[in-house]
Scaffold this active site. Structure first.
Site, PDB file in Angstrom:
ATOM      1  N   GLU A 282      23.069 -23.172  18.440  1.00 36.85           N
ATOM      2  CA  GLU A 282      23.598 -24.498  18.101  1.00 36.85           C
ATOM      3  C   GLU A 282      24.667 -24.942  19.107  1.00 36.85           C
ATOM      4  OE1 GLU A 282      23.245 -25.673  13.819  1.00 36.85           O
ATOM      5  OE2 GLU A 282      25.417 -25.575  13.965  1.00 36.85           O
ATOM      6  N   GLU A 285      22.879 -26.022  22.070  1.00 38.93           N
ATOM      7  CA  GLU A 285      22.233 -27.316  21.817  1.00 38.93           C
ATOM      8  C   GLU A 285      23.255 -28.450  21.941  1.00 38.93           C
ATOM      9  OE1 GLU A 285      20.537 -27.702  17.913  1.00 38.93           O
ATOM     10  OE2 GLU A 285      19.649 -29.663  18.355  1.00 38.93           O
ATOM     11  N   CYS A 308      22.269 -25.898   8.589  1.00 39.16           N
ATOM     12  CA  CYS A 308      22.122 -24.618   7.873  1.00 39.16           C
ATOM     13  C   CYS A 308      21.930 -24.793   6.386  1.00 39.16           C
ATOM     14  CB  CYS A 308      23.335 -23.728   8.040  1.00 39.16           C
ATOM     15  SG  CYS A 308      24.280 -23.996   9.481  1.00 39.16           S
ATOM     16  N   SER A 328      20.898 -30.897  14.078  1.00 39.10           N
ATOM     17  CA  SER A 328      20.563 -29.816  15.003  1.00 39.10           C
ATOM     18  C   SER A 328      19.147 -29.352  14.688  1.00 39.10           C
ATOM     19  CB  SER A 328      21.539 -28.665  14.801  1.00 39.10           C
ATOM     20  OG  SER A 328      20.993 -27.477  15.311  1.00 39.10           O
ATOM     21  N   LYS A 367      17.455 -22.891  -0.898  1.00 38.83           N
ATOM     22  CA  LYS A 367      16.825 -21.928   0.005  1.00 38.83           C
ATOM     23  C   LYS A 367      15.421 -21.566  -0.463  1.00 38.83           C
ATOM     24  CE  LYS A 367      20.131 -21.137   3.031  1.00 38.83           C
ATOM     25  NZ  LYS A 367      19.912 -21.600   4.408  1.00 38.83           N
ATOM     26  N   GLU A 370      13.314 -24.249   0.809  1.00 35.73           N
ATOM     27  CA  GLU A 370      13.248 -24.126   2.258  1.00 35.73           C
ATOM     28  C   GLU A 370      12.259 -23.040   2.674  1.00 35.73           C
ATOM     29  OE1 GLU A 370      16.671 -22.438   4.175  1.00 35.73           O
ATOM     30  OE2 GLU A 370      16.534 -23.804   5.876  1.00 35.73           O
ATOM     31  N   GLU A 375       6.428 -25.905   7.316  1.00 32.76           N
ATOM     32  CA  GLU A 375       6.741 -25.720   8.735  1.00 32.76           C
ATOM     33  C   GLU A 375       7.412 -24.376   9.018  1.00 32.76           C
ATOM     34  OE1 GLU A 375       7.618 -28.213   6.735  1.00 32.76           O
ATOM     35  OE2 GLU A 375       9.608 -29.024   7.170  1.00 32.76           O
ATOM     36  N   CYS A 524      28.879 -22.728   0.949  1.00 35.15           N
ATOM     37  CA  CYS A 524      27.930 -21.833   0.266  1.00 35.15           C
ATOM     38  C   CYS A 524      28.582 -21.015  -0.845  1.00 35.15           C
ATOM     39  CB  CYS A 524      27.287 -20.897   1.267  1.00 35.15           C
ATOM     40  SG  CYS A 524      26.507 -21.788   2.613  1.00 35.15           S
TER      41      CYS A 524
END
Lengths: 594, 156, 387
Positions: A282, A285, A308, A328, A367, A370, A375, A524
């Site tokens: 990151e 990036e 994230c 990102s 999560k 996710e 993908e 989190c």
């Protein structure tokens, strides 16, 4: 404005600020008034009426949560009248509740159950008014909704509206048909929902729970053919103890690793490893984007925003589909871990990746969704087979019969088990930013961030939107284009705050270069998969534990993690390289806003 | 669905696009389309920038904001005590027979919905009913045969 | 003074003054504080049901500092057995509008709404004509106060003033926590005066005939005249204006069919008074002031009556607070169970206690008043509940 108000509660005088409720006043003198619809995080509802108290001069009882304290009030919180009313109200709630507590996931962690027992409520005091044929909505990967256990306190509705500004859940119909539901009662997987799970952690009963996968994990563990790997997120180790008899804020990292090994996981790894990896990818990036903006003058989306938090990612996909370029492209640490588990790790230990079951122990409900994104199959398999919440891990450890309190500590297994303090602080709001700055500053200037002990304290804490400005001076030659630049950074947690940030971007007025956004308040450590209850006091203690863990780490900057250096040397070659691009980065999709 | 879109635009032009414009807008849609379809509610959500769940939650609170398909003519028979005492049941039964539907249902041609409702403020002239906005009082089976018969034959 | 006798009077429905908005014109010449004093002095209490002293409400509202204040006429008349507001809006709308305008004048409000229940939409065209006439006159009189109609959408609970405000704000009609009260934080968080249709009309009449004259009507506890919606087993169903203070006996004699068994005073939110208590019951004293009177003769099953009420409540409760949402269902299921022999008759006593909890703990008047009809019917007609 802050006029002092003095009132009497159960004979004790107490002084509070104007605007504070009778409930607040009672707390101040350690008088406990039972509540259900009340939650510290949320606005006052005054719906459940369990907190009623008697007031001198008033015939009716008054709700202590919704009544502002007034000068000279005389309040009685426990009297025959009050007890009788509370018992009646509890009995009424029980009469519309599915009281199959023995099979309820929230049993022994249920506010309704506690109070019903406390008030000695007879299940048959009143007739059942439970609606028949209630089915449990299990359509979502993340959230299960069981209306038969809903007590209509509307905590979830207020959470979704106030903390997250998503309003996926609403109160529908009225009177006896009134319920908490979705647009046209659509199943949870068809609505605009970020899967953040905050509704779950704010639910007093078992009406909203995470969709549970640990039975499947037991099956995999029991299958000798399978190699079951678990990686655990930083926030799990500072909260898991709460479900197993430790007090809030106690770190149980070593015991957790031991327990998971004893349970039968073939390898217990650390999500922090890919948190460090995220920082490398990151930060690079961001630097590429900055270079494009400053040097080659290319069209590039700035500010860049972290990716994230899967609740946040789904939020932006729904709410700001035209601004996805700001995200990102880095996968979250969980998904990086999954992709590497079935490639790099499989190669290292010589196991057929098709035999690997990759599990993520997460403080998160989103999560789960996710992990199931189509993908997320870059390893050639589903990268992460299941995401478990902190609560589920707690249940598994209890099930295994281990005496958690007395377990020895042990270390994470190797190959993807090494991590730095920078990765640990991912768990707290501001942590990703701090970790990124620790590394980026070194890359840009060759020196450590100018904060004592690397602790960038201005971006820590529970403030809703935090800002920092860093001036780059004496840059290394490659980044001389940043010389003298005062870069602004922002951190938001909770999606209502994310919306403020995004509206600014949509108006073209964002002054920032890099923004960290986490879906859940506190980051989190306050995730939708964390132990219940969660409130600000608890969040702060978990945050403190996170920073303590950071301070205890010998290495505190991601780029210094030896296993990270190794994986680049042996496997990934370079940040943003071809392999990284394939395994560690992803694309986003536009979703409907309404 | 271009039609719903235009209608919602037109209504928000008239009543505004703030939250307090919601109920007049929903009523405007019902006046035109007889009920609030999923598409219509989504369009209103878009127009007011309020979540669809909120729109539905609000609409489903009110008896006159129908969120299920309803006929052009909504017959609302008062079921409160005095109308009930004065023979509401036989009035309803007569209409059920004429329309061949039960209370709560809509005729197949989507012209009539037969509903029961709480007090409509015509207690001194019960049994009473509304057909859309028009009120009818002191109903008897004979009287409703004439009234409804007129609708069935002459009003489309 | 009335002698507990029934006296039909003609105040509210008396003919208009010579020119439209004559009352308003004359009142605008008076000192604002004096007008408020007169209304307080008249003893007028809200005619919607709760009975709050109107003048006091106006006085508090006048004291509020705000850039904008609202006046709302509550025409969400949904109480079963009540239809007087409809008649007022049909027959003397100018008195209602004048009352609103006077209220605006003395409190400093500039914007008014008539919250009209959806069931009365057929009244809209005529009301709009009346409002046009009013706006012309207001302009001439230099009064900065406009009124528009807001249509309800079908919910009994919106008659509760904070639910009404929520509804106008485009939300579910759920009553708010109080305090703050609407005169402090009302529509769009601004000071808002909500009064019933009849309250406004009565205020206008007090301004016309004078406080002294108005006070001659009624008793010490209940001043003035009052509209009664009479329905049920009566040869004289309709709206009647009566001087306050008569006994139920006098009332039943006048309006009953000779076989009156009970009168429901104050709608389903009020009390069901059995014949044996007619002599000692004065209408309006200790019971609600909404003016609904439903008469039941001996052929009526009081179980059926109560069942109808409870069904109404279980549907019309907004559902947000526990005692009202679940309590109404329990009372309904409970009397069914006793009637069917599933529960013992003593269960009725438990239900009466439950209804008392509902009174003490419900968020708004809806849930708080269920016990009125419930316990008065169950206690007075217990046999009918069981057999």
């Amino acid at each position: 404005m802050a006029n002092n108000i003095t009132l009497t509660i159960d004979g004790t005088k107490v002084t509070v600020d104007q605007g504070q409720s009778i409930l607040d006043a009672a707390k101040k003198v350690d008088i406990r008034i039972p509540t259900l619809c009340h939650h510290e995080d949320l606005c006052v509802a005054g719906n459940c009426r369990v907190c009623v108290v008697e007031m001198e001069g008033r015939n009716n009882l008054i709700p202590s949560c919704a009544t502002p304290a007034e000068e000279g009030m005389e309040i009685i919180t426990s009297s025959p009248k009050v007890r009788r009313a509370r018992k009646d109200i509890m009995a009424l709630l029980v009469s519309e509740h599915n009281t199959q507590c023995t099979t309820c996931y929230r049993s022994t962690n249920c506010e309704l159950q506690d109070l019903a027992a406390e008030y000695n409520v007879d299940n048959n005091m009143y007739l059942s008014v439970l609606k028949p044929n209630g089915t449990i909505d299990k359509s979502s990967w993340s959230v299960e909704k069981d209306d038969s256990k809903c007590i209509r306190c509307q905590r979830c509705v207020r959470t979704c509206a106030e903390i997250q500004h998503v309003n996926a859940l609403a109160v529908t119909e009225r009177g006896r048909d009134m319920k908490v539901s979705t647009f046209m009662h659509l199943p949870m997987n068809e609505i605009v929902c970020t899967n953040c799970g905050q509704c779950i952690t704010h639910c007093p009963t078992g009406a909203l729970t995470e969709r549970r996968y640990y039975d499947e994990i037991w099956e995999a563990i029991d299958d000798p053919e399978k190699h079951v790997v678990i990686n655990t997120a930083p926030s799990v180790r500072v909260a898991l103890g709460e479900t197993l008899g430790f007090k809030v804020g106690e770190r149980v990292t070593g015991k957790m690793v031991t327990a998971l090994k004893k349970i039968g996981f073939d390898s217990v790894l650390d999500t922090d490893f890919t948190a460090d990896l995220t920082i490398i990818e990151e930060a690079n990036e961001l630097l590429v984007r900055l270079k494009k903006a400053f040097v080659t003058k290319e069209e590039v989306a700035l500010p860049m925003i972290t990716s994230c938090s899967p609740g946040w990612v789904k939020f932006i996909e729904h709410m700001y589909p035209d601004h996805l370029a700001h995200l990102s492209t880095c996968k979250s640490p969980q998904q990086m871990f999954g992709a590497l588990t079935k490639t790099y790790y499989a190669e290292k230990i010589g196991v057929d990746p098709s035999k690997i079951v990759s599990v993520a122990g997460m403080p998160c409900a989103a999560k789960k969704f996710e992990a199931n994104r189509p993908e997320m199959r870059d390893s050639g398999f589903q990268d992460v087979d299941a995401g478990l919440t902190t609560r589920e891990l707690g249940h598994m450890i209890k099930q295994s019969g281990l005496d958690f309190l007395d377990l020895e500590d042990s270390d994470f297994d190797s190959h993807m088990g090494e991590s730095t303090g920078a990765a640990v602080i991912f768990g707290a709001t501001g942590g990703v930013m701090e970790a990124a700055l620790r590394t980026a500053y070194v890359v840009i200037t060759g020196r450590n961030v100018p904060f004592e002990n690397l602790n960038i304290t201005p971006i820590r804490g529970m403030e809703s939107i935090k800002e920092a400005t860093i001036k780059f001076e004496n840059c290394v030659s490659e980044y001389s284009f940043l010389e003298g630049v005062e870069a602004k950074f922002a951190i938001a947690h909770g999606l209502t705050n994310a919306r403020t940030i995004m509206d600014q971007i949509a108006r073209g007025e964002s002054p920032y270069v890099f923004i960290e956004i986490m879906a859940c308040p506190g980051g989190c450590i306050g995730g939708g998969g964390q132990p219940i209850p969660t409130n600000n006091e608890i969040r702060l203690q978990r945050i403190k534990a996170i920073y303590d863990e950071d301070m205890g780490k010998p290495i505190r900057m991601s780029h210094e993690n030896p296993e990270i250096k190794k994986i680049y040397q042996e496997f990934l070659k370079e940040p943003l390289g071809e392999k990284s691009h394939h395994l560690l980065h992803t694309k986003y999709r536009k979703r409907k806003r309404y | 669905m271009a039609e719903v879109k235009e209608l919602v635009k037109e209504l928000s032009g008239k009543y505004g696009n703030k939250r307090e414009s919601l109920i007049p807008i929903l009523q405007g849609i019902i006046d035109r389309n007889y009920y609030l379809s999923k598409e219509a509610m989504l369009e209103v959500a878009r127009e007011l920038d309020v979540s669809a769940a909120e729109i539905y939650g609000t609409a489903s609170f009110y008896s006159f904001l129908d969120t299920e398909a309803k006929g052009k003519y909504k017959i609302r028979v008062c079921k409160s005590i005095t109308c009930d005492m004065k023979g509401k049941n036989s009035v309803v039964a007569t209409m059920e027979g004429m329309l061949k539907i039960k209370v709560g249902e809509t005729t197949q041609d989507e012209r009539f919905s037969l509903l029961e409702t709480n007090c409509i403020g015509l207690c001194d002239e019960g049994p009473a009913m509304l057909i859309n906005d028009e009120c009818f009082t002191k109903l008897t089976p004979e009287k409703v045969r004439t009234i409804l018969g007129d609708y069935v034959r002459n009003k489309f | 003074m009335s002698n507990n006798k029934l006296r039909v009077v003609d105040v509210i429905f008396s003919p208009y003054s010579v020119a439209p908005y004559e009352i308003l014109k004359n009142t605008l010449k008076k000192d604002k504080e004096q007008v408020i004093k007169d209304i307080i002095e008249s003893g007028l209490r809200g005619r919607g049901g709760a009975g709050f002293p109107t003048g006091m409400k106006w006085k508090f509202a006048a004291q509020q500092k705000s850039d904008i204040k609202y006046v709302i006429c509550n025409a969400d008349e949904g109480e079963p057995g009540t239809f007087k507001d409809r008649k007022l809006l049909v027959e003397v709308p100018r008195k209602v509008i004048s009352g609103m305008a006077i209220c605006a004048y003395v409190t400093g409000a500039t914007k008014g709404f008539i919250y009209l229940r959806r069931e009365y939409r057929y009244l809209v065209p005529k009301l709009k004509e009346e409002l046009a006439l009013y706006h012309e006159n207001a302009k001439l009189l230099g009064l900065d106060f406009t009124i528009e109609i807001f249509m309800g959408a079908g919910a009994y609970v919106c008659g509760e003033e904070t639910a009404l405000i929520e509804s106008m704000e485009g939300k579910r009609g759920e009553p708010r926590n109080k305090p703050p009260y609407p005169i402090q934080v009302g529509y769009l968080d601004k000071p808002t005066i909500v009064n019933n249709v009849e309250t406004f009309a009565s205020s206008a009449m007090i301004c016309r005939i004078g406080c002294a004259e108005y006070k001659k009507l009624g008793t010490d506890d209940q001043r003035g005249s009052k509209l009664f919606s009479v329905s049920g087993d009566s040869p004289k169903e309709g709206v009647h204006e009566l001087e306050l203070g008569m006994t139920l006996e006098a009332f039943a004699e006048e309006f009953g069919d000779g076989d009156t068994k009970a009168v429901q005073v104050g709608g389903v939110a009020g009390f069901c008074i059995p014949r044996k208590k007619f002599k000692t019951t004065i209408i309006g004293e200790g019971n609600t002031t909404g003016g609904s009177t439903m008469i039941f003769n001996s052929s009526r099953s009081m179980y059926h009556v109560l069942h109808n009420y409870l069904d109404f409540y279980a549907e019309e409760s907004c559902g947000q607070c526990t005692p009202c949402r679940v309590g109404t269902q329990q009372l309904l299921k409970g009397i069914e169970a006793v009637k069917a022999g599933i529960k013992k008759p003593e269960y009725l006593d438990q239900l009466v206690k439950l209804s008392d909890t509902m009174r003490m703990t419900s968020k708004c008047g809806l849930g708080q008043s269920v016990t009125n009809s419930f316990s008065s019917i169950v206690k007075n007609f217990r046999e009918e509940m069981i057999y």
